[in-house]
Design a protein around this motif. Structure first.
Motif, PDB file in Angstrom:
ATOM      1  N   LEU A   4       0.866  -1.167   0.000  1.00 62.91           N
ATOM      2  CA  LEU A   4       0.000   0.000   0.000  1.00 62.91           C
ATOM      3  C   LEU A   4       0.908   1.223   0.000  1.00 62.91           C
ATOM      4  CD1 LEU A   4      -3.078   0.226   0.071  1.00 62.91           C
ATOM      5  CD2 LEU A   4      -2.923   0.600   2.531  1.00 62.91           C
ATOM      6  N   LEU A   5       0.738   2.072  -0.992  1.00 66.30           N
ATOM      7  CA  LEU A   5       1.481   3.327  -1.087  1.00 66.30           C
ATOM      8  C   LEU A   5       0.522   4.401  -0.580  1.00 66.30           C
ATOM      9  CD1 LEU A   5       3.025   2.846  -4.647  1.00 66.30           C
ATOM     10  CD2 LEU A   5       3.867   2.012  -2.434  1.00 66.30           C
ATOM     11  N   ILE A   6       0.720   4.823   0.659  1.00 64.15           N
ATOM     12  CA  ILE A   6      -0.242   5.643   1.378  1.00 64.15           C
ATOM     13  C   ILE A   6       0.120   7.121   1.268  1.00 64.15           C
ATOM     14  CG2 ILE A   6      -1.317   6.065   3.621  1.00 64.15           C
ATOM     15  CD1 ILE A   6      -0.351   3.151   4.352  1.00 64.15           C
ATOM     16  N   THR A  45      -6.612   2.103  -6.712  1.00 64.86           N
ATOM     17  CA  THR A  45      -6.322   3.358  -6.029  1.00 64.86           C
ATOM     18  C   THR A  45      -7.621   3.927  -5.487  1.00 64.86           C
ATOM     19  OG1 THR A  45      -5.230   5.521  -6.178  1.00 64.86           O
ATOM     20  CG2 THR A  45      -6.502   4.808  -8.096  1.00 64.86           C
ATOM     21  N   THR A  46      -7.503   4.694  -4.428  1.00 61.01           N
ATOM     22  CA  THR A  46      -8.654   5.349  -3.829  1.00 61.01           C
ATOM     23  C   THR A  46      -8.227   6.704  -3.291  1.00 61.01           C
ATOM     24  OG1 THR A  46      -9.624   3.229  -3.176  1.00 61.01           O
ATOM     25  CG2 THR A  46     -10.411   5.169  -2.017  1.00 61.01           C
ATOM     26  N   ALA A  47      -9.017   7.723  -3.591  1.00 57.24           N
ATOM     27  CA  ALA A  47      -8.836   9.038  -2.987  1.00 57.24           C
ATOM     28  C   ALA A  47      -9.950   9.214  -1.973  1.00 57.24           C
ATOM     29  CB  ALA A  47      -8.896  10.135  -4.045  1.00 57.24           C
ATOM     30  N   LEU A  48      -9.607   9.710  -0.808  1.00 57.87           N
ATOM     31  CA  LEU A  48     -10.587   9.849   0.263  1.00 57.87           C
ATOM     32  C   LEU A  48     -10.989  11.301   0.466  1.00 57.87           C
ATOM     33  CD1 LEU A  48      -8.899   7.411   2.788  1.00 57.87           C
ATOM     34  CD2 LEU A  48     -10.833   6.950   1.271  1.00 57.87           C
ATOM     35  N   ALA A  49     -12.229  11.508   0.888  1.00 56.84           N
ATOM     36  CA  ALA A  49     -12.737  12.846   1.188  1.00 56.84           C
ATOM     37  C   ALA A  49     -12.062  13.384   2.443  1.00 56.84           C
ATOM     38  CB  ALA A  49     -14.250  12.799   1.386  1.00 56.84           C
ATOM     39  N   ALA A  74      -5.861  15.814  14.073  1.00 54.27           N
ATOM     40  CA  ALA A  74      -4.469  15.656  13.666  1.00 54.27           C
ATOM     41  C   ALA A  74      -4.145  16.661  12.575  1.00 54.27           C
ATOM     42  CB  ALA A  74      -4.233  14.240  13.143  1.00 54.27           C
ATOM     43  N   LYS A  75      -2.870  16.963  12.427  1.00 53.03           N
ATOM     44  CA  LYS A  75      -2.473  17.894  11.376  1.00 53.03           C
ATOM     45  C   LYS A  75      -2.381  17.197  10.028  1.00 53.03           C
ATOM     46  CE  LYS A  75       2.504  17.514  12.027  1.00 53.03           C
ATOM     47  NZ  LYS A  75       3.743  18.211  12.164  1.00 53.03           N
ATOM     48  N   GLU A  76      -2.295  15.870  10.029  1.00 52.93           N
ATOM     49  CA  GLU A  76      -2.259  15.096   8.799  1.00 52.93           C
ATOM     50  C   GLU A  76      -3.368  14.056   8.827  1.00 52.93           C
ATOM     51  OE1 GLU A  76       1.594  13.328   8.445  1.00 52.93           O
ATOM     52  OE2 GLU A  76       2.513  15.183   7.785  1.00 52.93           O
ATOM     53  N   TYR A  77      -3.793  13.638   7.633  1.00 57.61           N
ATOM     54  CA  TYR A  77      -4.783  12.584   7.545  1.00 57.61           C
ATOM     55  C   TYR A  77      -4.545  11.772   6.287  1.00 57.61           C
ATOM     56  CZ  TYR A  77      -7.184  15.824   4.374  1.00 57.61           C
ATOM     57  OH  TYR A  77      -7.496  16.677   3.343  1.00 57.61           O
ATOM     58  N   LEU A  78      -5.143  10.589   6.239  1.00 54.17           N
ATOM     59  CA  LEU A  78      -5.026   9.711   5.085  1.00 54.17           C
ATOM     60  C   LEU A  78      -5.794  10.326   3.930  1.00 54.17           C
ATOM     61  CD1 LEU A  78      -4.196   7.020   3.800  1.00 54.17           C
ATOM     62  CD2 LEU A  78      -6.255   6.027   4.785  1.00 54.17           C
TER      63      LEU A  78
END
Length: 122
Positions: A4-6, A45-49, A74-78
């Protein structure tokens, strides 16, 4: 081996980019997807809202409890991911470096082996 390339998103970093830089990153995903499709390494692949559109579901004492918003502040998210099937960890790292987000200060691509998957076998 599947990896998984996150892609992690940091809104502060994203907003600091010019519109031209953001468009270049977004349009750069097309050639990357074409390349890994052509090489046979692409699975999906998936892009998340944005996390503000999410909900967290917990079951407490048998009752469903739903909370709007992200699981954590958090300052970052998936932001999304690519699922690839490659010969080696080194190749997964090479592909991660090709994702446009990897070239942006403050962003990066996490490369994680997949231990188990179901429903993706073809």
């Amino acid at each position: 081996m599947k990896y998984l390339l996150i892609m992690h998103m940091n809104p502060a970093v994203w907003e600091s980019l010019t519109e031209e830089e953001r468009n270049a990153i977004m349009s750069g995903h097309g050639p990357f997807m074409d390349a890994i499709r052509e090489s046979g390494e692409f699975i999906g692949t998936t892009a998340l809202a944005d996390p503000s559109n999410s909900a967290v579901v917990r079951v407490r004492d048998g009752a469903q409890v739903v909370t709007d918003g992200p699981y954590l502040e958090a300052k970052e998210y998936l932001g999304g991911y690519y699922l690839v099937d490659v010969e080696s960890r080194e190749r997964a790292l090479e592909l991660a470096a090709m994702i446009p987000d990897a070239a942006v200060d403050g962003l990066g691509i996490e490369v994680r082996p997949v231990m188990f998957s179901a429903g993706t076998e073809m």
